[in-house]
Design an enzyme around this catalytic site. Structure first.
Site, short mmCIF file in Angstrom:
data_model
loop_
_atom_site.label_atom_id
_atom_site.label_comp_id
_atom_site.label_asym_id
_atom_site.label_seq_id
_atom_site.Cartn_x
_atom_site.Cartn_y
_atom_site.Cartn_z
CG ASP A 40 -5.70 8.65 1.09
OD1 ASP A 40 -5.07 9.16 0.06
OD2 ASP A 40 -5.85 9.48 2.07
CE1 TYR A 59 1.46 9.33 1.72
CE2 TYR A 59 2.69 7.80 0.30
CZ TYR A 59 2.67 8.49 1.54
OH TYR A 59 3.59 8.24 2.50
CB CYS A 92 3.26 17.44 -5.90
SG CYS A 92 3.00 17.28 -3.98
CG ASP A 141 -0.08 11.18 -6.36
OD1 ASP A 141 0.98 12.00 -6.18
OD2 ASP A 141 -0.96 11.26 -7.15
CD GLN A 157 -3.18 15.44 -9.20
OE1 GLN A 157 -2.95 16.31 -9.25
NE2 GLN A 157 -2.13 14.50 -8.98
#
Length: 459
Positions: free
Chosen positions: A340, A319, A415, A388, A290
């Site tokens: 992932d 994720y 997001c 996420d 991030q």
């Protein structure tokens, strides 16, 4: 035959209009001639402005702001017009308090449009210093007026605007980009040309550890080897005395892919270290990490707190990236399973688990939706699922598997409010409820982007 509808404005026409709204991209909206929208960069609701129409479509047009006749009380002085033109800080002209309101409203409005009126949205958690927060930059390199230049593209174009102070990046990163650019100029390395696919230097990527202060520079090149690599390495090291990692990334693709798969270390390590929530992380050039460390700690702390973890819980972190949420949760639970699609991210996650002496985690490479079905078939019964996902949100098959597994809670870090609301409808239909307010977190001040945490509880 019905006549094709004519737009009520023409290109280059000048108009006086009243701005009534902001789009999700942060552009002002003015309605003309019975509701036809004009989208205006740098205009705010409540303003009376003079605009020039620059692009006309059948159902909307784009207009350029010429003059503000009556300014909004929420308008603040713009730091640098180029930051708006390049889409780096498109909300820099809106007061920070109003930016936070805008983000809360954006999520609330989408839930209302979907007739999910019962969902409450809490005020956005902001930053104390909403500038110079980014710990990573990927800056295009192009030739301009006969010399190699760094900056950012004008929005919706490939026209490079030279920029040295990016305002939202850590100043250490801005300084490194300028120094590296100057070295590349000294050695007269040709910049990449998107049309001819000739030239060497495509991008400069810089990563900086907020807590470790470790610095990585990646030169992304359109060549198998960096010309005069030894001399260039020495010159960069001389300018950047605290450089921990200098890497060349080979990207021979003709598309707009940012990084290739091959990395060669020119100096230092092939990674840098940083930490989040008291957990150490190894960050390589391809790692997803991030970009706003201050707000990420707030975002992930919130997700972990809302998951209401207990010592006996089994958690799935979909994720999972390099394991940021998984490893922060692991000490509080029985076991965490992370998945992932990026192979390198999973390698990093496993390394990070060892680095932090965490053993109750299992990381798997694969598509989250496929792996969920495998775990479901293996009889893994999570108490909590954390997601996420990227901007496209969750796959419908992922939601189907998640619902079948019947976790007590699903914590959704989003997001993209639009895909959050779409996925929320499927989860609500699957027997889950949202019984606490959605919590927006401002990960990207000065831009319209917003992250949020939503908790789905099994009814």
């Amino acid at each position: 035959m019905s006549k094709k509808k004519q737009a009520p404005v023409t290109k280059n026409e000048t108009r006086d209009v009243a701005v009534t709204d902001l789009t999700y991209e942060g552009m002002g909206v003015a309605k003309v001639d019975g509701g036809y929208p004009l989208f205006i960069e740098d205009a705010l609701p409540g303003e009376q402005v003079t605009v020039k129409v620059i692009k006309v479509k059948r159902n909307f047009a784009f207009a350029k702001l010429l003059e503000i006749k009556q300014a909004s009380p929420d308008r603040v002085i713009t730091v640098d017009r180029r930051l708006t033109q390049a889409g780096i800080a498109p909300l820099q002209h809106l007061s920070y308090a109003k930016q936070l309101e805008f983000k809360q409203h954006q999520i609330a409005e989408l839930f209302q449009k979907a007739h999910l009126n019962q969902v409450q949205v809490a005020p956005t958690i902001g930053m104390e210093h909403p500038v110079q927060y980014r710990n990573k930059a990927q800056i295009p390199v192009r030739e301009r007026h006969g010399q190699l230049e760094t900056g950012f593209y004008r929005r919706h174009s490939h026209d490079l605007i030279p920029i040295e102070d990016f305002y939202i990046q850590d100043p250490t990163i801005d300084d490194a980009i300028v120094k590296v650019r100057d070295v590349l100029r000294d050695f007269q390395l040709p910049a990449y040309n998107e049309t001819t696919h000739q030239g060497v230097v495509r991008n400069i990527m810089v990563r900086y550890g907020k807590y470790s202060h470790e610095l990585m520079v990646v030169l992304v090149i359109n060549d198998r080897h960096l010309p005069r690599a030894t001399e260039i390495t020495a010159a960069i090291q001389e300018k950047l005395l605290h450089l921990d990692s200098l890497i060349v990334n080979v990207n021979l693709s003709t598309g707009n892919r940012l990084l290739g798969d091959k990395n060669t270390v020119l100096a230092g390590k092939d990674y840098i270290m940083d930490q989040l929530l008291d957990t150490k992380f190894l960050i390589s050039p391809l790692s997803f990490y991030q970009v706003n460390p201050v707000q990420t700690e707030k975002l992930y702390s919130l997700a972990i707190e809302k998951a209401q973890l207990t010592k006996d819980d089994i958690v799935i972190d979909a994720y999972c990236g390099i394991g940021t949420i998984s490893l922060a949760m692991a000490p509080q639970v029985k076991h965490v399973y992370g998945v992932d699609v990026v192979k390198e991210a999973i390698q990093d996650a496993r390394t990070n688990a060892k680095l932090n002496h965490i053993e109750n985690v299992t990381f798997v490479t694969g598509k989250a939706e496929d792996q969920m079905q495998k775990w479901e078939a293996d009889g893994i019964k999570p108490d909590v699922i954390v997601v996420d996902p990227p901007r496209k949100g969750l796959d419908a098959s992922f939601i189907e598997s998640a619902v079948k597994m019947q976790p007590e809670r699903l914590v959704y870090v989003s997001c993209n409010p639009a895909t959050l609301v779409r996925d929320a409808q499927l989860l609500l239909d699957g027997g889950y409820a949202i019984d606490q307010p959605v919590q927006p977190v401002d990960q990207f001040p000065q831009t319209p982007h917003v992250e949020s945490v939503t908790v789905f509880t099994r009814k």
